[in-house]
Design an enzyme around this catalytic site. Structure first.
Site, PDB file in Angstrom:
ATOM      1  N   TYR A  67      70.357  31.160  53.266  1.00 45.39           N
ATOM      2  CA  TYR A  67      69.930  31.535  51.904  1.00 45.39           C
ATOM      3  C   TYR A  67      70.695  32.754  51.393  1.00 45.39           C
ATOM      4  CZ  TYR A  67      66.613  27.824  52.189  1.00 45.39           C
ATOM      5  OH  TYR A  67      66.081  26.563  52.306  1.00 45.39           O
ATOM      6  N   ARG A  70      73.827  31.402  49.838  1.00 44.43           N
ATOM      7  CA  ARG A  70      73.600  30.774  48.534  1.00 44.43           C
ATOM      8  C   ARG A  70      73.258  31.824  47.478  1.00 44.43           C
ATOM      9  NH1 ARG A  70      69.430  26.086  49.345  1.00 44.43           N
ATOM     10  NH2 ARG A  70      69.964  25.657  47.172  1.00 44.43           N
ATOM     11  N   GLN A 104      64.031  21.338  40.007  1.00 47.34           N
ATOM     12  CA  GLN A 104      64.030  21.331  41.475  1.00 47.34           C
ATOM     13  C   GLN A 104      64.998  22.409  41.969  1.00 47.34           C
ATOM     14  OE1 GLN A 104      63.983  16.966  43.054  1.00 47.34           O
ATOM     15  NE2 GLN A 104      65.057  16.935  41.071  1.00 47.34           N
ATOM     16  N   ASN A 105      65.780  22.974  41.050  1.00 49.74           N
ATOM     17  CA  ASN A 105      66.813  23.938  41.436  1.00 49.74           C
ATOM     18  C   ASN A 105      66.200  25.310  41.689  1.00 49.74           C
ATOM     19  OD1 ASN A 105      68.525  21.827  40.984  1.00 49.74           O
ATOM     20  ND2 ASN A 105      69.167  22.530  38.956  1.00 49.74           N
ATOM     21  N   VAL A 106      66.834  26.040  42.564  1.00 52.64           N
ATOM     22  CA  VAL A 106      66.341  27.379  42.923  1.00 52.64           C
ATOM     23  C   VAL A 106      67.268  28.456  42.348  1.00 52.64           C
ATOM     24  CG1 VAL A 106      65.107  26.598  44.985  1.00 52.64           C
ATOM     25  CG2 VAL A 106      67.527  27.186  45.188  1.00 52.64           C
ATOM     26  N   HIS A 122      60.557  23.966  43.419  1.00 53.92           N
ATOM     27  CA  HIS A 122      61.007  24.183  44.805  1.00 53.92           C
ATOM     28  C   HIS A 122      61.294  25.643  45.091  1.00 53.92           C
ATOM     29  CE1 HIS A 122      62.408  19.710  45.120  1.00 53.92           C
ATOM     30  NE2 HIS A 122      61.097  19.839  45.154  1.00 53.92           N
ATOM     31  N   CYS A 149      57.296  42.846  54.246  1.00 56.52           N
ATOM     32  CA  CYS A 149      56.591  42.889  52.950  1.00 56.52           C
ATOM     33  C   CYS A 149      55.958  44.271  52.790  1.00 56.52           C
ATOM     34  CB  CYS A 149      55.507  41.819  52.901  1.00 56.52           C
ATOM     35  SG  CYS A 149      54.022  42.296  53.801  1.00 56.52           S
ATOM     36  N   THR A 190      69.670  14.592  39.047  1.00 55.01           N
ATOM     37  CA  THR A 190      68.941  14.488  40.310  1.00 55.01           C
ATOM     38  C   THR A 190      69.101  13.081  40.875  1.00 55.01           C
ATOM     39  OG1 THR A 190      66.782  14.740  41.421  1.00 55.01           O
ATOM     40  CG2 THR A 190      66.746  13.969  39.137  1.00 55.01           C
ATOM     41  N   ASN A 215      72.803  11.439  34.026  1.00 54.38           N
ATOM     42  CA  ASN A 215      73.260  11.722  35.379  1.00 54.38           C
ATOM     43  C   ASN A 215      74.714  11.276  35.549  1.00 54.38           C
ATOM     44  OD1 ASN A 215      72.022  12.893  37.781  1.00 54.38           O
ATOM     45  ND2 ASN A 215      72.526  10.949  38.800  1.00 54.38           N
TER      46      ASN A 215
HETATM   47  N1  APR Z   1      76.702  16.045  36.098  1.00 53.28           N
HETATM   48  C1  APR Z   1      75.596  15.255  36.192  1.00 53.28           C
HETATM   49  N2  APR Z   1      75.063  14.815  37.372  1.00 53.28           N
HETATM   50  C2  APR Z   1      75.703  15.215  38.507  1.00 53.28           C
HETATM   51  C3  APR Z   1      76.861  16.026  38.488  1.00 53.28           C
HETATM   52  C4  APR Z   1      77.353  16.451  37.221  1.00 53.28           C
HETATM   53  N3  APR Z   1      78.445  17.220  37.120  1.00 53.28           N
HETATM   54  N4  APR Z   1      77.253  16.215  39.790  1.00 53.28           N
HETATM   55  C5  APR Z   1      76.371  15.558  40.574  1.00 53.28           C
HETATM   56  N5  APR Z   1      75.451  14.937  39.807  1.00 53.28           N
HETATM   57  C6  APR Z   1      74.299  14.119  40.242  1.00 53.28           C
HETATM   58  C7  APR Z   1      74.590  13.239  41.432  1.00 53.28           C
HETATM   59  O1  APR Z   1      75.038  11.961  40.968  1.00 53.28           O
HETATM   60  C8  APR Z   1      73.212  13.127  42.097  1.00 53.28           C
HETATM   61  O2  APR Z   1      72.466  12.048  41.528  1.00 53.28           O
HETATM   62  O3  APR Z   1      73.319  15.037  40.667  1.00 53.28           O
HETATM   63  C9  APR Z   1      72.532  14.447  41.711  1.00 53.28           C
HETATM   64  C10 APR Z   1      72.455  15.427  42.866  1.00 53.28           C
HETATM   65  O4  APR Z   1      71.590  14.874  43.814  1.00 53.28           O
HETATM   66  P1  APR Z   1      71.130  15.764  45.063  1.00 53.28           P
HETATM   67  O5  APR Z   1      72.319  16.409  45.667  1.00 53.28           O
HETATM   68  O6  APR Z   1      70.247  14.889  45.901  1.00 53.28           O
HETATM   69  O7  APR Z   1      70.258  16.937  44.426  1.00 53.28           O
HETATM   70  P2  APR Z   1      68.756  16.863  43.932  1.00 53.28           P
HETATM   71  O8  APR Z   1      68.420  15.499  43.393  1.00 53.28           O
HETATM   72  O9  APR Z   1      68.519  18.021  43.047  1.00 53.28           O
HETATM   73  O10 APR Z   1      67.931  17.085  45.306  1.00 53.28           O
HETATM   74  C11 APR Z   1      66.516  17.178  45.184  1.00 53.28           C
HETATM   75  O11 APR Z   1      66.368  17.678  47.532  1.00 53.28           O
HETATM   76  O12 APR Z   1      67.225  18.770  49.339  1.00 53.28           O
HETATM   77  C12 APR Z   1      66.224  18.812  48.401  1.00 53.28           C
HETATM   78  O13 APR Z   1      65.077  20.703  47.643  1.00 53.28           O
HETATM   79  C13 APR Z   1      66.301  20.052  47.562  1.00 53.28           C
HETATM   80  O14 APR Z   1      65.785  20.293  45.213  1.00 53.28           O
HETATM   81  C14 APR Z   1      66.527  19.520  46.155  1.00 53.28           C
HETATM   82  C15 APR Z   1      65.988  18.102  46.235  1.00 53.28           C
END
Ligand code: APR
Length: 248
Positions: A67, A70, A104-106, A122, A149, A190, A215
């Site tokens: 972390y 990141r 879902q992003n941090v 998340h 803490c 996502t 997406n």
């Molecule tokens: N523009 C649009 N979509 C994109 C781009 C882009 N430039 N680059 C990648 N993607 C899409 C991919 O096609 C994929 O469907 O973003 C998605 C990323 O998927 P993941 O890597 O699985 O990320 P996410 O869906 O946010 O993961 C969900 O999983 O590991 C856990 O907690 C973590 O919040 C995360 C959760």
């Protein structure tokens, strides 16, 4: 203009409620890795070693390092909100009562773009949580073994403010209510792999929302959406939202 006729009027004939779910794909063009794309985070690290409560009790230093890396990347100058984050912030400033981002992003790129109504289901990279009281606070310096803490006595270890696999996401009641009230549900960047986030579109459909997937490629749940546009978020999101921001 964003008005009921564009979306199909909301129940009370006022401005329709728009709920947006975002995932790692919206931040990809800002330079942050996604999880499941090529060279994604889960290719570099076994999630069982860095993103579960068991991993933290087994090897906190490894989890802290993951972390800290990141956090450092997120705080570097070349990581900035992109046109997709900015377009969502513009939509919210045009219709402050009717736009909610569930992410879902941090990372804090939605907030840095100007969005205010953001729920991090998340957790957040830039804050920390007491392992005992679960009290949360901004974490200014890197995590290390001495991080304690200030809320408990004796003070307890602190953990990244991240929801790990096997833990309940934050804000779920508020999220489910908002999705039920949504007239439009837009999913951006996502893969639809992780629940309960991946199940929100079914709730939106069940309650009659217009559901849209924006997406790079069809997600696991792409068949659940009434409308879909594929391409880079920095192009597809501003383009899609233009129809509601005209004249705004
Ligand atoms: N523009 C649009 N979509 C994109 C781009 C882009 N430039 N680059 C990648 N993607 C899409 C991919 O096609 C994929 O469907 O973003 C998605 C990323 O998927 P993941 O890597 O699985 O990320 P996410 O869906 O946010 O993961 C969900 O999983 O590991 C856990 O907690 C973590 O919040 C995360 C959760």
């Amino acid at each position: 203009h964003l008005n009921p006729s564009n979306f199909g009027a909301s129940s009370d004939g006022q401005w329709p409620n728009i709920v947006i779910l975002t995932g790692a794909g919206i931040s990809a063009e800002s330079g942050l890795k996604t999880f499941r794309d090529n060279d994604g985070l889960w290719e570099e690290h076994a999630l069982e070693e860095v993103a579960t409560p068991e991993a933290f009790s087994r090897n906190p230093e490894l989890v802290y390092r993951f972390y800290n890396q990141r956090r450092e990347q997120l705080q570097s100058a070349d990581v900035q909100p992109n046109a997709a984050h900015i377009a969502l912030a513009k939509l919210e400033s045009a219709f402050p009562e009717n736009v909610l981002i569930i992410t879902q992003n941090v990372d804090d790129l939605h907030e840095r773009a100007g969005s205010k109504n953001v729920l991090h289901m998340h957790g957040e990279l830039l804050s920390a949580r007491c392992n005992q009281s679960h009290r949360r606070f901004i974490m200014k310096r890197p995590f290390d073994g001495t991080s304690r803490c200030q809320c408990c006595s004796p003070s307890q270890t602190i953990r990244p403010d991240i929801v790990w696999f096997g833990e309940m996401p934050f804000h779920m009641e508020e999220i489910e209510c908002a999705v039920q009230e949504a007239d439009v549900f837009i999913s951006i960047g996502t893969s639809g792999n992780v629940y309960p986030a991946a199940g929100l579109v079914q709730i939106a459909n069940h309650y009659g929302a217009h559901t849209v997937e924006l997406n790079l490629a069809p997600s696991e749940g792409n068949n659940d959406f009434l409308e879909a546009h594929y391409g880079l978020a920095s192009a597809v999101v501003p383009h899609y939202l233009t129809q509601y921001l005209k004249g705004k």
